[in-house]
Design a protein around this motif. Sequence first.
Motif, PDB file in Angstrom:
ATOM      1  N   SER A  47       0.484  15.566  -3.473  1.00 49.90           N
ATOM      2  CA  SER A  47      -0.552  14.533  -4.267  1.00 49.90           C
ATOM      3  C   SER A  47      -0.735  13.324  -3.538  1.00 49.90           C
ATOM      4  O   SER A  47      -0.694  11.708  -4.183  1.00 49.90           O
ATOM      5  N   SER A  48       0.485  12.646  -2.588  1.00 51.15           N
ATOM      6  CA  SER A  48       0.164  11.677  -1.994  1.00 51.15           C
ATOM      7  C   SER A  48      -1.099  11.289  -1.285  1.00 51.15           C
ATOM      8  O   SER A  48      -1.868   9.907  -0.624  1.00 51.15           O
ATOM      9  N   ILE A  49      -1.853  12.411  -0.784  1.00 50.47           N
ATOM     10  CA  ILE A  49      -2.774  12.460   0.314  1.00 50.47           C
ATOM     11  C   ILE A  49      -4.018  12.180  -0.415  1.00 50.47           C
ATOM     12  O   ILE A  49      -4.067  10.324   0.201  1.00 50.47           O
ATOM     13  N   PRO A  67      -1.794  18.965 -14.386  1.00 44.21           N
ATOM     14  CA  PRO A  67      -3.347  18.675 -14.032  1.00 44.21           C
ATOM     15  C   PRO A  67      -4.439  16.736 -13.366  1.00 44.21           C
ATOM     16  O   PRO A  67      -5.556  16.992 -12.881  1.00 44.21           O
ATOM     17  N   VAL A  68      -3.640  16.020 -13.309  1.00 43.77           N
ATOM     18  CA  VAL A  68      -4.113  14.808 -12.706  1.00 43.77           C
ATOM     19  C   VAL A  68      -3.597  15.213 -11.444  1.00 43.77           C
ATOM     20  O   VAL A  68      -4.772  14.904 -10.283  1.00 43.77           O
ATOM     21  N   VAL A  69      -2.855  15.889 -10.769  1.00 43.33           N
ATOM     22  CA  VAL A  69      -2.635  16.060  -9.444  1.00 43.33           C
ATOM     23  C   VAL A  69      -4.172  17.591  -9.330  1.00 43.33           C
ATOM     24  O   VAL A  69      -4.701  16.443  -8.161  1.00 43.33           O
ATOM     25  N   ALA A  70      -3.999  17.756  -9.426  1.00 42.50           N
ATOM     26  CA  ALA A  70      -4.872  18.337  -9.883  1.00 42.50           C
ATOM     27  C   ALA A  70      -6.389  17.969  -9.265  1.00 42.50           C
ATOM     28  O   ALA A  70      -7.147  18.685  -8.400  1.00 42.50           O
ATOM     29  N   ILE A  91       4.278  15.132   5.024  1.00 48.42           N
ATOM     30  CA  ILE A  91       2.590  14.512   5.498  1.00 48.42           C
ATOM     31  C   ILE A  91       2.780  13.114   5.261  1.00 48.42           C
ATOM     32  O   ILE A  91       2.012  12.171   5.863  1.00 48.42           O
ATOM     33  N   ALA A  92       3.004  12.242   3.902  1.00 49.38           N
ATOM     34  CA  ALA A  92       3.166  11.757   3.602  1.00 49.38           C
ATOM     35  C   ALA A  92       3.274  10.385   4.383  1.00 49.38           C
ATOM     36  O   ALA A  92       3.514   8.961   5.276  1.00 49.38           O
ATOM     37  N   THR A  93       5.050  10.522   5.109  1.00 51.88           N
ATOM     38  CA  THR A  93       5.493   9.789   6.223  1.00 51.88           C
ATOM     39  C   THR A  93       4.624  10.228   7.416  1.00 51.88           C
ATOM     40  O   THR A  93       5.430   8.717   8.037  1.00 51.88           O
ATOM     41  N   LYS A  94       4.594  11.147   7.585  1.00 53.16           N
ATOM     42  CA  LYS A  94       3.709  11.217   8.998  1.00 53.16           C
ATOM     43  C   LYS A  94       2.323  10.156   9.472  1.00 53.16           C
ATOM     44  O   LYS A  94       1.949   9.231  10.231  1.00 53.16           O
ATOM     45  N   LEU A  95       1.396  10.382   7.580  1.00 50.94           N
ATOM     46  CA  LEU A  95      -0.123   9.214   7.364  1.00 50.94           C
ATOM     47  C   LEU A  95       0.954   7.898   7.894  1.00 50.94           C
ATOM     48  O   LEU A  95       0.297   7.359   8.500  1.00 50.94           O
ATOM     49  N   ALA A  99       0.899  -0.928  -0.450  1.00 51.43           N
ATOM     50  CA  ALA A  99       0.247   0.223   0.086  1.00 51.43           C
ATOM     51  C   ALA A  99       1.039   0.899  -0.050  1.00 51.43           C
ATOM     52  O   ALA A  99       0.511   2.571  -0.977  1.00 51.43           O
ATOM     53  N   PHE A 100       1.633   1.264   1.154  1.00 56.46           N
ATOM     54  CA  PHE A 100       2.090   2.656   0.728  1.00 56.46           C
ATOM     55  C   PHE A 100       3.490   2.377  -0.064  1.00 56.46           C
ATOM     56  O   PHE A 100       4.274   3.974  -0.604  1.00 56.46           O
ATOM     57  N   PHE A 101       4.148   0.757  -0.715  1.00 54.84           N
ATOM     58  CA  PHE A 101       4.891   1.065  -1.925  1.00 54.84           C
ATOM     59  C   PHE A 101       3.851   1.705  -3.017  1.00 54.84           C
ATOM     60  O   PHE A 101       4.477   3.137  -3.721  1.00 54.84           O
ATOM     61  N   ARG A 102       3.349   1.817  -3.610  1.00 53.86           N
ATOM     62  CA  ARG A 102       2.689   2.239  -4.390  1.00 53.86           C
ATOM     63  C   ARG A 102       2.315   3.901  -3.600  1.00 53.86           C
ATOM     64  O   ARG A 102       2.428   4.973  -5.178  1.00 53.86           O
ATOM     65  N   VAL A 103       1.483   4.335  -3.208  1.00 54.76           N
ATOM     66  CA  VAL A 103       1.843   5.639  -2.693  1.00 54.76           C
ATOM     67  C   VAL A 103       3.116   5.873  -3.257  1.00 54.76           C
ATOM     68  O   VAL A 103       3.178   7.534  -3.549  1.00 54.76           O
TER      69      VAL A 103
END
Length: 193
Positions: A24-26, A117-120, A59-63, A10-14
Motif C-alpha cells: 500500500s506504500s508503493i 478497498p481503498v488500498v485495493a 519495499i518502502a524502506t528500500k525505495l 515526502a517519506f513521512f507522508r508515506v
Amino acid sequence: MKTHWNIFIAFFRVGMLGYGGGPSSIPLVHKEVVDKYKWMSEEEFGDLLALGNTLPGPIATKLAGYIGYRVSGIWGMINAVLATIFPTVVLMIILLSSLSSIKEYDWVQGMTAAVIPVVAVMLATLTWQFVQKAGKGMGWVQTGILLLVVFILLQFLQIHPGIIIATLLILALIKKDKNPEQDTAVTEREGDS
C-alpha cells in the motif's frame, strides 16, 4: 536544506498513510516521487520497483533508501529511511499499549475494513499504469501473455513472486546479451529524434 525537508515530508507522508504495509506504500511513494517532486520518471520508478522487489526486506524502506540517496546522497538516504519508519515506530508503541482495550469496538473493526478497498484501488491504479508501460514497451500481445503466465504461476502454482521476478530479470539480461545490435539500433534512432 529545502531538499532534505522535502525528502523528509515526502517519506513521512508515506510512512503515515501507508496503512497495510509495503504494497500500500508503493502508490504513495510513486505519487510523491514521480508526480509531486519529479525526482524520477515513470520508467525509472518502474525499474526501481522491479529491482526492489527482488531484494529482501520491506519495499518502502528500500525505495526510500535508494530515492533519498539519489536525490541527496548518504544524508538523503538516512533522512528518507528515518522519515519512512518514524511514524510506524511511534504509532506501534502507542497502539500496542492501547490495542487490547479498543480492538473489540465496532469503529475500530469498521475502520480496518474500510481501508481494504481503498488500498485495493490504489494498487489497481498503479498496476494499470505498469501494464500500460509494459504494453507500450513489449507490445500488448506479449504483455497479455506474460500477465496470464505470471497470474497462473502466482495463483495456481503458488510460486514465490521473488523467484518469478528474478527469473524474468535473468531472461531479460540473456535476451539483451543475444541482441546487442538491436539495442544499438534503438539507441541510434533515439539519438536522431
